[in-house]
Scaffold this active site. Structure first.
Site, mmCIF file in Angstrom:
data_model
loop_
_atom_site.group_PDB
_atom_site.id
_atom_site.type_symbol
_atom_site.label_atom_id
_atom_site.label_comp_id
_atom_site.label_asym_id
_atom_site.label_seq_id
_atom_site.Cartn_x
_atom_site.Cartn_y
_atom_site.Cartn_z
ATOM 1 N N HIS A 134 0.788 -1.391 0.260
ATOM 2 C CA HIS A 134 -0.214 -0.242 -0.445
ATOM 3 C C HIS A 134 0.356 1.640 0.033
ATOM 4 O O HIS A 134 -0.060 2.201 -0.346
ATOM 5 C CB HIS A 134 -0.808 0.255 1.032
ATOM 6 C CG HIS A 134 -1.189 -1.292 1.592
ATOM 7 N ND1 HIS A 134 -2.550 -1.112 0.399
ATOM 8 C CD2 HIS A 134 -2.035 -2.257 1.959
ATOM 9 C CE1 HIS A 134 -3.209 -2.417 0.736
ATOM 10 N NE2 HIS A 134 -3.348 -2.649 1.793
ATOM 11 N N HIS A 146 -6.104 -7.009 0.000
ATOM 12 C CA HIS A 146 -7.084 -5.746 -0.314
ATOM 13 C C HIS A 146 -5.464 -5.583 -0.937
ATOM 14 O O HIS A 146 -4.872 -6.203 -1.862
ATOM 15 C CB HIS A 146 -6.132 -4.687 0.562
ATOM 16 C CG HIS A 146 -6.446 -5.228 2.536
ATOM 17 N ND1 HIS A 146 -6.202 -5.549 3.627
ATOM 18 C CD2 HIS A 146 -7.471 -4.487 3.520
ATOM 19 C CE1 HIS A 146 -7.260 -6.318 4.602
ATOM 20 N NE2 HIS A 146 -7.611 -5.142 4.673
ATOM 21 N N ASP A 201 -4.393 -12.434 4.715
ATOM 22 C CA ASP A 201 -5.744 -11.383 5.396
ATOM 23 C C ASP A 201 -6.570 -11.998 4.891
ATOM 24 O O ASP A 201 -8.553 -11.961 4.880
ATOM 25 C CB ASP A 201 -5.970 -10.817 5.493
ATOM 26 C CG ASP A 201 -5.165 -9.909 4.392
ATOM 27 O OD1 ASP A 201 -4.331 -10.422 3.565
ATOM 28 O OD2 ASP A 201 -4.821 -8.752 4.492
#
Lengths: 56, 386
Positions: free
Chosen positions: B131, B170, B257
């Site tokens: 990120h 994500h 995750d």
């Protein structure tokens, strides 16, 4: 332009947070074994109806 | 032989007590592998340190300076928020610059090992901080190790073509940003749809720009996606893209995750998925990049059992001693860590959960997404092919 971009970003963020809340609730229901939402109320209603029938 | 990049410095990436991103995951994974006899001392390598100059391959000097200064004092500067720091996700901690730089060093070291021909599979579980942006921290990530390291090797060997595949829950927004206009890096991100989850990006129509048009591919999966639907997505999307792109090296990010027990996402895969995904990726590395494969860690916030098992499965596959789902966890490992854990312990490499109620609806949504991805991918229509 910058103001519009900031506003759009904020709106998108709010939309995502709202959607996240809904999906978090669904996750809690799945993991809690009470899916779909409202099962508890349905069960209470059925019990109430059974009780009413038995009473009569 | 595969190599496992690790150094005690990796344990210093500690945000604040109670922060979900905990380097204890690395300790638990390594301990699990050692207890299972899957990690020999000669398989572990420590990365060479790098200097700050390398970070400028992707990050701005002002951002690096800000991280270094705040990390020196442990105090947030007045403009910390401008750099994405001093936030709930990314607070300031002492030594943050050095700790984050070690993860970049690990990924660069892994790529160098592969390109030098010393080995063909290298794992850096400290990497995968996908990120981090050019001039700001984001989503627990300070420096973007993959972006910096890939750019660095592309500077040294400009003819290389790199395929980056990300299976974190994500979206790989930082890596996508870094290579959005770069035709030599194919970025494929599988993630939970941004409709619900941070960072909100990663829609199918984000496909790159300019010369990089077609070399960004996003596969946003519906919440509560399970093993079969996710594996179908991997199998349908990755091989045709690698076939068209002709990469020289594969870099994969293995955030754990998407596991059903993870508290921060809504995907619902089990450990069996991670065993199968690692097997698939290993096969693709051998088929498309002559085995040249760097694997990275990433997210993963059920640190006690979900992450160590997913990453142990990955490493076992990389050294070609794959695990099976029914395999038990070593008693010694369980005895050591279960008393400290705040979740229900797992005892094998499989998980048993009640079925997801909307399974057929979720699978249908994902199939529509796959159709959309495959029917609109410019690479599959001849754009950007080698």
């Amino acid at each position: 332009m910058t103001f519009c971009a900031v506003l759009l970003t904020l709106i998108e963020e709010c939309k995502r947070k709202a959607a996240n809340d809904v999906v978090e609730e669904e996750k809690a229901e799945i993991e809690g074994g009470c899916y779909p939402a409202g099962n508890g109320w349905v069960l209470l209603l059925v019990l109430f109806l059974l009780f009413a029938i038995a009473w009569n | 032989m595969a190599l496992y990049v690790d150094t005690p410095a990796f344990r210093e990436y500690r945000w604040v007590p109670g922060h979900p991103f905990d380097p204890l995951r690395l300790v638990l994974t390594r301990d699990l592998l050692e207890e299972m006899g899957l990690l020999e001392p000669e398989e572990v390598v420590a990365p060479d340190p790098i200097d700050d100059e390398v970070l400028t391959e992707y990050h701005t000097p002002a951002y690096i300076e800000a991280v270094r200064e705040m990390g020196r004092t442990g105090q947030a500067s007045e403009d910390a928020e401008r750099f994405g720091l001093n936030t709930e996700d990314d607070p300031v901690f002492v030594g943050m610059h050095e700790a984050a730089r070690w993860y970049v060093a690990g990924t660069l070291f892994a790529l160098r090992l592969i390109l030098s021909g010393r080995d063909d599979h290298v794992l850096n579980l400290g990497g995968g901080l996908h990120h981090a942006k050019r001039s700001n921290a984001s989503g627990f990530c300070i420096y973007n190790d993959a972006a910096v390291a890939i750019r660095h090797i592309l500077r040294e060997q400009p003819q290389l073509r790199v395929a980056y595949i990300d299976i974190d829950a994500h979206h790989a927004d930082g890596v996508q940003d870094a290579f959005y206009a770069d035709p030599q890096v194919l970025v494929i991100s599988f993630h939970e749809t941004g409709r619900y989850l941070f960072p909100g990006t990663g829609a199918v129509n984000e496909q790159g720009i300019g010369a990089g048009y077609g070399t960004t591919v996003n596969v946003p999966l519906d919440a509560f996606t399970e093993d079969d639907s996710y594996l179908l997505a991997l199998q349908e999307v990755v091989p045709p893209l690698l076939e068209a792109f002709h990469p020289d090296i594969l870099v994969t990010q293995h955030g754990a995750d998407a596991h059903r027990a993870d508290p921060l996402s809504h995907l619902a895969v089990t450990t069996a998925f991670y065993i199968e995904a690692a097997k698939q990726i290993d096969e693709w590395a051998h088929r498309y990049t002559q085995g040249r494969w760097v694997a990275l860690g990433g997210g993963g916030y059920e640190k006690w059992f979900a992450v160590p098992r997913a990453w142990a499965a990955l490493w076992a596959q990389m050294r070609h001693t794959p695990l099976s789902p029914g395999q038990p966890l070593p008693k010694t490992w369980l005895d050591r860590w279960t008393p400290k854990a705040d979740v229900e312990p797992a005892t094998t490499f499989s998980d048993t959960y009640p079925p997801i109620p909307r399974r057929s609806q979720i699978e249908a949504t994902n199939e529509m997404t796959l159709y959309h991805v495959l029917s609109t991918a410019p690479l599959l229509r001849g754009v950007g092919q080698k």
